[in-house]
Motif scaffolding. Structure first.
Motif, PDB file in Angstrom:
ATOM      1  N   VAL A  81      -3.651  -0.819 -14.747  1.00 61.41           N
ATOM      2  CA  VAL A  81      -3.348  -1.118 -16.151  1.00 61.41           C
ATOM      3  C   VAL A  81      -2.244   0.094 -16.729  1.00 61.41           C
ATOM      4  CG1 VAL A  81      -4.161  -1.055 -18.573  1.00 61.41           C
ATOM      5  CG2 VAL A  81      -5.758  -1.784 -16.841  1.00 61.41           C
ATOM      6  N   ALA A  82      -1.226  -0.480 -17.151  1.00 60.36           N
ATOM      7  CA  ALA A  82       0.023   0.377 -17.562  1.00 60.36           C
ATOM      8  C   ALA A  82       0.689  -0.449 -18.322  1.00 60.36           C
ATOM      9  CB  ALA A  82       0.463   0.612 -16.423  1.00 60.36           C
ATOM     10  N   SER A  83       0.928   0.372 -19.549  1.00 60.25           N
ATOM     11  CA  SER A  83       2.075  -0.169 -20.701  1.00 60.25           C
ATOM     12  C   SER A  83       1.174  -1.370 -21.421  1.00 60.25           C
ATOM     13  CB  SER A  83       3.375  -0.695 -20.023  1.00 60.25           C
ATOM     14  OG  SER A  83       4.167   0.667 -19.842  1.00 60.25           O
ATOM     15  N   GLY A  84      -0.166  -1.265 -21.432  1.00 58.89           N
ATOM     16  CA  GLY A  84      -0.981  -2.438 -21.959  1.00 58.89           C
ATOM     17  C   GLY A  84      -0.769  -3.718 -21.186  1.00 58.89           C
ATOM     18  N   ARG A  85      -0.551  -3.792 -20.015  1.00 61.16           N
ATOM     19  CA  ARG A  85      -0.650  -4.817 -19.007  1.00 61.16           C
ATOM     20  C   ARG A  85      -1.340  -4.625 -17.699  1.00 61.16           C
ATOM     21  NH1 ARG A  85       3.097  -9.350 -20.029  1.00 61.16           N
ATOM     22  NH2 ARG A  85       3.847  -8.932 -22.221  1.00 61.16           N
ATOM     23  N   LEU A  86      -1.883  -5.731 -17.190  1.00 60.10           N
ATOM     24  CA  LEU A  86      -2.932  -5.447 -16.203  1.00 60.10           C
ATOM     25  C   LEU A  86      -1.683  -6.164 -15.050  1.00 60.10           C
ATOM     26  CD1 LEU A  86      -5.614  -4.893 -15.180  1.00 60.10           C
ATOM     27  CD2 LEU A  86      -6.266  -7.309 -15.410  1.00 60.10           C
ATOM     28  N   TRP A  87      -1.415  -5.068 -13.823  1.00 56.63           N
ATOM     29  CA  TRP A  87      -0.507  -5.299 -12.903  1.00 56.63           C
ATOM     30  C   TRP A  87      -1.395  -5.490 -11.442  1.00 56.63           C
ATOM     31  CZ3 TRP A  87       4.229  -6.057 -14.458  1.00 56.63           C
ATOM     32  CH2 TRP A  87       4.658  -5.324 -15.946  1.00 56.63           C
ATOM     33  N   ARG A  88      -1.236  -6.280 -10.631  1.00 58.08           N
ATOM     34  CA  ARG A  88      -2.076  -6.354  -9.438  1.00 58.08           C
ATOM     35  C   ARG A  88      -0.973  -6.044  -8.320  1.00 58.08           C
ATOM     36  NH1 ARG A  88      -6.515  -8.967  -7.443  1.00 58.08           N
ATOM     37  NH2 ARG A  88      -6.946  -9.757  -9.448  1.00 58.08           N
ATOM     38  N   SER A  89      -1.733  -5.009  -7.394  1.00 60.48           N
ATOM     39  CA  SER A  89      -0.706  -4.725  -6.114  1.00 60.48           C
ATOM     40  C   SER A  89      -0.895  -5.827  -5.136  1.00 60.48           C
ATOM     41  CB  SER A  89      -1.179  -3.387  -5.740  1.00 60.48           C
ATOM     42  OG  SER A  89      -0.701  -3.108  -4.340  1.00 60.48           O
ATOM     43  N   ARG A  90       0.405  -6.093  -4.284  1.00 57.50           N
ATOM     44  CA  ARG A  90       0.388  -7.221  -3.520  1.00 57.50           C
ATOM     45  C   ARG A  90       1.069  -6.917  -1.994  1.00 57.50           C
ATOM     46  NH1 ARG A  90      -3.034  -9.787  -2.820  1.00 57.50           N
ATOM     47  NH2 ARG A  90      -3.189 -10.846  -4.709  1.00 57.50           N
ATOM     48  N   TYR A  91       1.954  -5.907  -2.324  1.00 59.33           N
ATOM     49  CA  TYR A  91       2.630  -5.515  -1.124  1.00 59.33           C
ATOM     50  C   TYR A  91       2.574  -4.203  -0.421  1.00 59.33           C
ATOM     51  CZ  TYR A  91       5.012  -9.824  -2.390  1.00 59.33           C
ATOM     52  OH  TYR A  91       5.255 -11.133  -2.796  1.00 59.33           O
ATOM     53  N   ILE A  92       2.440  -3.838   0.757  1.00 58.50           N
ATOM     54  CA  ILE A  92       2.727  -2.592   1.335  1.00 58.50           C
ATOM     55  C   ILE A  92       4.063  -2.676   1.685  1.00 58.50           C
ATOM     56  CG2 ILE A  92       2.030  -1.155   3.432  1.00 58.50           C
ATOM     57  CD1 ILE A  92      -0.558  -2.753   3.911  1.00 58.50           C
ATOM     58  N   LYS A  93       4.764  -1.574   0.936  1.00 55.35           N
ATOM     59  CA  LYS A  93       6.228  -1.582   0.995  1.00 55.35           C
ATOM     60  C   LYS A  93       6.682  -1.317   2.450  1.00 55.35           C
ATOM     61  CE  LYS A  93      10.175   0.293  -1.665  1.00 55.35           C
ATOM     62  NZ  LYS A  93      10.406   1.207  -2.701  1.00 55.35           N
ATOM     63  N   ARG A  94       7.653  -2.221   2.747  1.00 57.03           N
ATOM     64  CA  ARG A  94       8.493  -1.859   3.966  1.00 57.03           C
ATOM     65  C   ARG A  94      10.154  -1.364   3.266  1.00 57.03           C
ATOM     66  NH1 ARG A  94       6.274  -3.765   8.735  1.00 57.03           N
ATOM     67  NH2 ARG A  94       7.934  -3.174   9.626  1.00 57.03           N
ATOM     68  N   LEU A  95      10.594  -0.628   4.578  1.00 55.26           N
ATOM     69  CA  LEU A  95      11.947  -0.245   4.396  1.00 55.26           C
ATOM     70  C   LEU A  95      12.686  -0.677   5.459  1.00 55.26           C
ATOM     71  CD1 LEU A  95      11.407   3.813   3.100  1.00 55.26           C
ATOM     72  CD2 LEU A  95      12.020   1.560   1.788  1.00 55.26           C
ATOM     73  N   PRO A  96      13.892  -0.975   5.222  1.00 52.56           N
ATOM     74  CA  PRO A  96      14.947  -1.376   6.435  1.00 52.56           C
ATOM     75  C   PRO A  96      14.964  -0.698   7.449  1.00 52.56           C
ATOM     76  CG  PRO A  96      15.884  -1.846   4.167  1.00 52.56           C
ATOM     77  CD  PRO A  96      14.717  -1.029   3.891  1.00 52.56           C
ATOM     78  N   GLU A  97      14.947  -0.893   8.706  1.00 54.13           N
ATOM     79  CA  GLU A  97      15.123  -0.086   9.955  1.00 54.13           C
ATOM     80  C   GLU A  97      13.846   0.838   9.959  1.00 54.13           C
ATOM     81  OE1 GLU A  97      17.335  -1.160  11.986  1.00 54.13           O
ATOM     82  OE2 GLU A  97      17.957  -2.647  10.507  1.00 54.13           O
ATOM     83  N   LYS A  98      12.889   0.771   9.278  1.00 56.00           N
ATOM     84  CA  LYS A  98      11.708   1.774   9.489  1.00 56.00           C
ATOM     85  C   LYS A  98      10.550   1.021   9.750  1.00 56.00           C
ATOM     86  CE  LYS A  98      13.655   5.708   7.486  1.00 56.00           C
ATOM     87  NZ  LYS A  98      13.305   7.090   6.330  1.00 56.00           N
ATOM     88  N   GLU A  99       9.559   1.551  10.634  1.00 54.67           N
ATOM     89  CA  GLU A  99       8.420   0.920  10.614  1.00 54.67           C
ATOM     90  C   GLU A  99       6.957   1.873  10.150  1.00 54.67           C
ATOM     91  OE1 GLU A  99       6.036  -1.348  11.092  1.00 54.67           O
ATOM     92  OE2 GLU A  99       7.576  -2.257  12.671  1.00 54.67           O
ATOM     93  N   TRP A 100       5.957   1.089   9.748  1.00 55.59           N
ATOM     94  CA  TRP A 100       4.916   1.865   9.354  1.00 55.59           C
ATOM     95  C   TRP A 100       4.398   2.535  10.480  1.00 55.59           C
ATOM     96  CZ3 TRP A 100       3.341  -3.656   7.782  1.00 55.59           C
ATOM     97  CH2 TRP A 100       3.861  -4.023   6.758  1.00 55.59           C
ATOM     98  N   GLU A 101       3.513   3.563  10.302  1.00 53.30           N
ATOM     99  CA  GLU A 101       2.868   4.458  11.576  1.00 53.30           C
ATOM    100  C   GLU A 101       1.339   3.562  11.509  1.00 53.30           C
ATOM    101  OE1 GLU A 101       3.213   8.659  11.972  1.00 53.30           O
ATOM    102  OE2 GLU A 101       4.144   8.493  10.148  1.00 53.30           O
ATOM    103  N   LYS A 102       0.997   3.294  12.818  1.00 51.45           N
ATOM    104  CA  LYS A 102      -0.205   2.590  12.823  1.00 51.45           C
ATOM    105  C   LYS A 102      -0.892   3.732  13.874  1.00 51.45           C
ATOM    106  CE  LYS A 102       1.539  -2.195  12.296  1.00 51.45           C
ATOM    107  NZ  LYS A 102       1.797  -3.269  12.874  1.00 51.45           N
ATOM    108  N   TYR A 103      -2.291   3.748  13.622  1.00 46.38           N
ATOM    109  CA  TYR A 103      -3.264   4.264  14.364  1.00 46.38           C
ATOM    110  C   TYR A 103      -4.527   3.358  14.730  1.00 46.38           C
ATOM    111  CZ  TYR A 103      -1.061   8.675  13.716  1.00 46.38           C
ATOM    112  OH  TYR A 103       0.086   9.700  13.780  1.00 46.38           O
ATOM    113  N   ARG A 104      -5.031   3.575  15.952  1.00 48.30           N
ATOM    114  CA  ARG A 104      -6.278   3.220  16.274  1.00 48.30           C
ATOM    115  C   ARG A 104      -7.419   4.192  16.081  1.00 48.30           C
ATOM    116  NH1 ARG A 104      -5.465  -1.779  19.082  1.00 48.30           N
ATOM    117  NH2 ARG A 104      -3.659  -1.871  20.042  1.00 48.30           N
ATOM    118  N   TYR A 105      -8.396   3.843  15.240  1.00 46.25           N
ATOM    119  CA  TYR A 105      -9.366   4.845  14.650  1.00 46.25           C
ATOM    120  C   TYR A 105     -10.840   4.460  15.065  1.00 46.25           C
ATOM    121  CZ  TYR A 105     -10.927   2.254  10.751  1.00 46.25           C
ATOM    122  OH  TYR A 105     -11.343   1.033   9.872  1.00 46.25           O
ATOM    123  N   ALA A 106     -11.812   5.444  15.155  1.00 47.67           N
ATOM    124  CA  ALA A 106     -12.937   5.129  15.106  1.00 47.67           C
ATOM    125  C   ALA A 106     -13.778   6.348  14.537  1.00 47.67           C
ATOM    126  CB  ALA A 106     -13.605   5.058  16.675  1.00 47.67           C
TER     127      ALA A 106
END
Length: 282
Positions: A67-92
């Motif tokens: 909730v911000a500025s009197g509106r209800l916003w829904r997150s939808r994307y994990i942001k990507r950047l050109p020429e860059k990659e998310w770091e990923k880990y296998r975990y347990a």
């Protein structure tokens, strides 16, 4: 792999030193991510939604509402950047000793044995993405907040890997109980959001993400953050995660044994409250 190497090489120096406990994190604005709103309405242009990554893992995770500025916003994307990659880990996370371990996704195929107690991992494992570039809200018209609490997924408690640089221990004797207190630096910690063990499906092209729901398959094709059709396909079963390092203190109570987790949680919070009261701090 080339994009991941570029991402690692171009990391902010202050952020890197702070995350590895070389300089104090509280003195620098690091690990702050944004929920970007690309909608055309006036309220969206005024918004600056930023959170520490540990909080953003819950508040800004895909399918969460803000909730911000009197509106209800829904997150939808994990942001990507050109020429860059998310770091990923296998975990347990070990069901026996509750310690955490992780290795870079590109370096191992799976994790089998806990390095702390040598027990086999069971179902509490997976792959997490570090959403260091932030999140993007869906570009559909925002809703109006009502009496219902905004939807949100929740991250886990903080897990300790058992990895730290231990220093000289201190020995105490309290009512015939031998206590060993071992301070350590560079303790590796992690916090994870696995959407209540359901996980997220993610598009590797535009970052579109949804909580996995067998009864409600994701749309195909889906939209990019700018409203056009995306040619990517949602896949995987990912969690969201964040690693950091901090100082730790390991306390050993002689040969005392108690298998009740609630006893140790109670003792932990008693120590925290007692230390805070003794030093007159929060």
């Amino acid at each position: 792999l080339t994009r991941l190497i570029k991402t690692l090489k171009e990391k902010n120096l202050i952020e890197f030193l702070s995350n590895h406990n070389v300089i104090p994190k509280y003195g620098f604005p690091v690990d702050v991510v944004e929920l970007q709103v690309l909608h055309h309405i006036e309220e969206a242009r005024r918004l600056q939604l930023q959170r520490d990554l540990r909080i953003a893992l819950s508040e800004y995770a895909p399918d969460s509402e803000v909730v911000a500025s009197g509106r209800l916003w829904r997150s939808r994307y994990i942001k990507r950047l050109p020429e860059k990659e998310w770091e990923k880990y296998r975990y347990a996370i070990c069901d026996h000793c509750h310690s955490y371990t992780a290795e870079r996704f590109e370096l191992v195929d799976h994790l089998t044995l806990c390095p702390q107690c040598n027990q086999k991992y069971t179902s509490n494992r997976g792959t997490f993405i570090i959403p260091a570039f932030g999140f993007v809200a869906e570009n559909e018209n925002p809703g109006q907040p009502g009496e219902k609490k905004p939807e949100r997924t929740y991250s886990t408690r903080v897990y300790f890997s058992g990895k730290a640089k231990e220093e000289k221990p201190i020995y105490l004797n309290l009512n015939k109980m031998e206590i060993t207190a071992t301070p350590a630096t560079h303790g590796r910690m992690a916090i994870i959001n696995d959407a209540g063990k359901r996980g997220f499906q993610v598009c590797n092209l535009c970052g579109y993400s949804v909580i996995i729901d067998k009864n409600n398959p994701p749309p195909h094709p889906h939209k990019t953050p700018w409203g056009s059709d995306c040619s990517g396909i949602l896949g995987g079963r990912y969690s969201l995660g964040h690693e950091f390092e901090t100082d730790t203190l390991k306390i050993t109570f002689g040969d005392y044994r108690d298998t009740r987790p609630e006893f140790w949680y109670s003792l932990l919070y008693a120590l925290l409250e007692g230390a805070s009261a003794a030093m007159n701090i929060e």
